[in-house]
Design an enzyme around this catalytic site. Sequence first.
Site, short mmCIF file in Angstrom:
data_model
loop_
_atom_site.label_atom_id
_atom_site.label_comp_id
_atom_site.label_asym_id
_atom_site.label_seq_id
_atom_site.Cartn_x
_atom_site.Cartn_y
_atom_site.Cartn_z
CD GLU A 196 -3.45 4.99 -1.57
OE1 GLU A 196 -4.28 4.62 -0.71
OE2 GLU A 196 -2.50 5.75 -1.32
CG ASP A 251 -9.30 4.77 6.77
OD1 ASP A 251 -9.87 3.93 6.04
OD2 ASP A 251 -8.49 5.61 6.35
CE LYS A 264 -10.25 4.18 3.10
NZ LYS A 264 -8.88 3.68 3.37
CD GLU A 318 -4.65 0.44 4.39
OE1 GLU A 318 -3.61 -0.25 4.40
OE2 GLU A 318 -4.66 1.66 4.58
CB SER A 372 -4.58 10.29 5.13
OG SER A 372 -5.91 10.76 5.15
O1 KIV Z 1 -6.65 7.55 4.73
C1 KIV Z 1 -6.97 8.03 3.63
O2 KIV Z 1 -7.06 9.24 3.45
C2 KIV Z 1 -7.21 7.11 2.53
C3 KIV Z 1 -7.37 7.68 1.16
C4 KIV Z 1 -6.05 8.04 0.63
C5 KIV Z 1 -8.12 6.78 0.26
O3 KIV Z 1 -7.27 5.93 2.74
#
Ligand code: KIV
Length: 260
Positions: free
Chosen positions: A178, A81, A109, A111, A43
């Site tokens: 989400e 991420d 993390k 997706e 994000s």
């Molecule tokens: O990138 C991010 O901030 C996210 C959250 C919204 C869970 O994946």
Amino acid sequence: MRHADLKQFKQSGEKITCLTAYDASLAKLIDRCGVDLILVGDSLGMVVQGDANTCSVTMSEMVYHTKAVTKVCKRALVVADLPFQSYEEPLSALENAKLLINAGAQMVKLEGGAERQEIVEALIKNDIPICAHLGLQPQKVKEVSDYKIQGRDQNSAKRIVEDALLLESLGVSAVVLECVPSSLASLVSEQLSIPTIGIGAGKDCDGQVLVCFDMLGITQGKLPRFVRDFTVGNQGVSRAIKAFVEAVKNQSFPSEEESY
Ligand code: KIV
């Protein structure tokens, strides 16, 4: 905290708190306020870089921000991420996940569900802890026509449940849900022995995550001169973060109005 501790939260019923952070100062404050997990989220493409979505974020940017955050975190588990197109096939996924772990992240993390099985297997085989991300998947913004609440119809709800169960069986440590209806998030949380962490997924998830700038009322762009932001300054910001921790722990956040 270690990733293995996550299951204990689920077993004890204590809710998990998670906020994003992208820089050392905010990460340090969030860490000292007692937030359990810090997500270096892609994000940052939107809230730090000002882009329209998360797809422009690169691996080297993720490594840069992950290093800044992990340098100062003493207590929280740091999750980073894997950005858009950095985990298309097992070898590059593993290389990129290792870069984030070497930058100090304790978990990565990614997706997706069943379509990511090979990638998940390759990372787990190499002892890389994974947090999965189901429901609305921001990296799919360009390919998904209904870019809104996911899992509303029976088929897509069924797919989310099946994906979550598959990911658990492959060894992922947690699942972010989400923008899914509360009833679906509740069902998924009930069926899994690993924790679910919700964002727009209702109160029955095992934890809650928010983007730090969203919960601090920080808006991008130039504000008119008559605006005063009363949250600026450590006291206001740390109070807001502590209120988030308290509200998740005592289960007053999210309310029904904040859920689908
Ligand atoms: O990138 C991010 O901030 C996210 C959250 C919204 C869970 O994946």
